[in-house]
Enzyme design. Structure first.
Site, PDB file in Angstrom:
ATOM      1  NE  ARG A 115      72.443  18.921  38.551  1.00  0.00           N
ATOM      2  CZ  ARG A 115      72.120  18.468  37.331  1.00  0.00           C
ATOM      3  NH1 ARG A 115      71.900  19.315  36.334  1.00  0.00           N
ATOM      4  NH2 ARG A 115      72.007  17.182  37.110  1.00  0.00           N
ATOM      5  CG  HIS A 146      75.643  15.409  33.036  1.00  0.00           C
ATOM      6  ND1 HIS A 146      74.863  16.363  33.672  1.00  0.00           N
ATOM      7  CD2 HIS A 146      75.205  15.397  31.755  1.00  0.00           C
ATOM      8  CE1 HIS A 146      74.010  16.898  32.806  1.00  0.00           C
ATOM      9  NE2 HIS A 146      74.210  16.325  31.626  1.00  0.00           N
ATOM     10  CE1 TYR A 185      66.338  22.019  29.543  1.00  0.00           C
ATOM     11  CE2 TYR A 185      66.227  19.834  30.544  1.00  0.00           C
ATOM     12  CZ  TYR A 185      66.911  21.010  30.310  1.00  0.00           C
ATOM     13  OH  TYR A 185      68.158  21.198  30.840  1.00  0.00           O
ATOM     14  CD  GLU A 229      70.077  19.400  33.217  1.00  0.00           C
ATOM     15  OE1 GLU A 229      69.458  19.342  32.125  1.00  0.00           O
ATOM     16  OE2 GLU A 229      71.012  18.649  33.510  1.00  0.00           O
TER      17      GLU A 229
END
Ligand code: IFM
Length: 490
Positions: free
Chosen positions: A79, A123, A299, A377
């Protein structure tokens, strides 16, 4: 099943992720125009140590070497993001042939290595020329983004396995335009809500453009960093504080993109800032496009309570770890207080709570049945050290990834349709306002020589991919380092 024996099915996709400004460097080569991150990072005081992405991991010159490393790692998918100012240096107009050539080569090398290209269109590196016209706070940027998607689709065509429109629009809107800790560094809460809408609109226009060029069946997604926030107590005011955060952070994207409406409560909670008149008739139909899957970046988790007394907006610890700006990214949530989370924490100051990922994946599965999920992610920054034996024994990173893969497995066991996992990140890179100080890579980058070396986490992840088995953390230290594969080809 014991966690050390967990296996993943053969069709589970194993990948790693990066982003253009964080790794490419070569910001003035190949006809690339300036982006908001060039401007921001070159402004004194904006990034730790004054770091910029001028060289970053020098990926622009090391594509061959990096794809060879990905192949050695056994990645099934990679990615990456496309720098808008490489394709359209001022954000509009025909494709810059050198920019197209760079990504075309990357895609071809990935395919030759048996790795599926997963391309993100945005991004965070907005062409500076568009910011000069108002950036995401104005509608014309969303329209330009739709055109850019068309240009990229025409250039790269059906070689891309999965398209992603936006990465983490929460960061683009709120960190960029409210907190000012990301480019373009503006601190205008009302404008950040306009940015939210224009990012949503840009997403819808980009999906339409991709499908116009590549056909209705082209795989398209968006990646969101949905916040997993818990109420400090069951008291109604704390539950209410959590609901307020959920709305302004998550529902403001999920609502329009997947359900065709903004939640009423965000309109109410922010009524003192804006009347939302930037939402025009027909926008919500444009934004709500069928998606192939939803990308989930995860995260850490957060905990909130209702603050009974007035306070400075933005005071108190924040789970995003983006510094002590006087301005909060939590627009309209001035009476919500963030509480410190128990450890352990990563070098970002983020708490480690894999159960949050289980909860998030299951909630999304329940709410949007039939929409496959992908962890696009997940990973951790730690202060790595090179040992006397020359290796980086990053056992905490291995444990972090292990425990989050276990979480993915548990969510799948409970029915969540999670199709794959992309580790953040392939390489150490430019961690935005934290510069090169925070290392997320499984491959270490020596920023003096730009040499890449295998950390234990990369060796371990390689074995996990190869065996489709969640190996114990301790296995990492004994794995052999592969012989250097490939050499710089640029
Ligand atoms: O480095 C970033 C990435 O660009 C977006 N998601 C979070 C990562 C870690 O902060």
């Amino acid at each position: 099943m014991s966690s050390t024996q967990r296996t993943f099915p053969a069709d589970f996709l194993w990948g790693a992720a990066t982003a253009s400004y964080q790794i490419e460097g070569a910001v003035e080569e190949g006809g690339r125009g300036p982006s908001i991150w060039d401007t921001f990072s070159r402004t004194p005081g904006r990034t730790l140590g004054g770091d910029t992405g001028d060289v970053a991991a020098d990926h622009y010159h090391r594509v061959g070497e990096d794809v060879a490393l990905m192949k050695e790692l056994g990645l099934q998918a990679y990615r990456f993001s496309i720098a808008w100012p490489r394709i359209q240096p001022t954000g509009r107009g025909p494709a810059n042939p050198e920019g197209v050539a760079f990504y075309s080569r990357l895609v071809d090398e990935l395919l030759a290595a048996g790795i599926r290209p997963v391309a993100t269109l945005y991004h965070w590196d907005l062409p500076q020329a568009l910011e000069d016209e108002g950036g995401w706070t104005v509608r014309s940027t969303a329209e330009a983004f739709g055109q850019y998607a068309r240009v990229v689709a025409e250039a790269l065509g059906d070689r891309v396995a999965l398209w992603t429109t936006l990465n983490e629009p929460w960061c683009s809107a709120y960190l960029g335009y409210a907190a000012g800790v990301h480019a373009p560094g503006r601190t205008e809460p009302a404008a950040s809500l306009a940015a939210v809408h224009h990012l949503n609109l840009g997403h819808g226009l980009a999906v339409r453009a991709l499908r116009d060029v590549l056909g209705e069946d082209v795989p398209v997604s968006v990646t969101l960093n949905l916040h997993v926030t818990r109420a400090a107590t069951d008291a109604p005011q704390d539950v209410e504080a959590k609901a307020q955060i959920d709305t302004v952070a998550n529902e403001v994207f999920l609502g329009p993109m997947l359900q065709g409406a903004y939640p009423q409560r965000v309109l109410t909670d922010t009524a003192h800032l804006t009347d939302w008149s930037f939402v025009r008739e027909g926008d919500l139909e444009l934004i709500r496009q069928p998606l192939t899957l939803l990308g989930v970046n995860f995260y850490s988790t957060g905990r909130v309570r209702r603050l009974e007394d007035e306070r400075d907006p933005g005071a108190g610890p924040r789970p995003d770890g983006h510094g002590d700006s006087a301005t909060s990214p939590w627009v309209g949530c001035d009476r919500v207080e963030w509480l410190p989370q128990p450890g352990p924490h990563t070098a970002m100051g983020w708490n480690i709570e894999p159960q949050g990922l289980v909860d998030l994946l299951l909630e999304l599965h329940d709410r949007f049945p039939g929409l496959p999920l992908m962890v696009t992610e997940n990973g951790a920054a730690f202060a790595d050290e090179v040992s006397p034996d020359g290796r980086v024994h990053d056992v905490r990173r291995v444990a972090y990834v292990h425990d989050h893969l276990e979480a993915v497995g548990r969510a799948r066991d409970a029915g969540a349709d999670v199709r794959g996992y992309f580790l953040w990140s392939l390489l150490d890179n430019f961690e935005w306002a934290f510069g090169f100080d925070r290392r997320f890579g499984v491959l270490r980058v020596d920023y003096d020589t730009l040499e890449r070396t295998w950390k234990d986490s990369a060796l371990w992840y390689r074995e996990v991919i190869r065996t489709r088995t969640l190996l114990p953390v301790e296995a990492a230290a004994d794995l052999p380092v592969p012989e250097p594969a490939g050499s710089p080809t640029a």
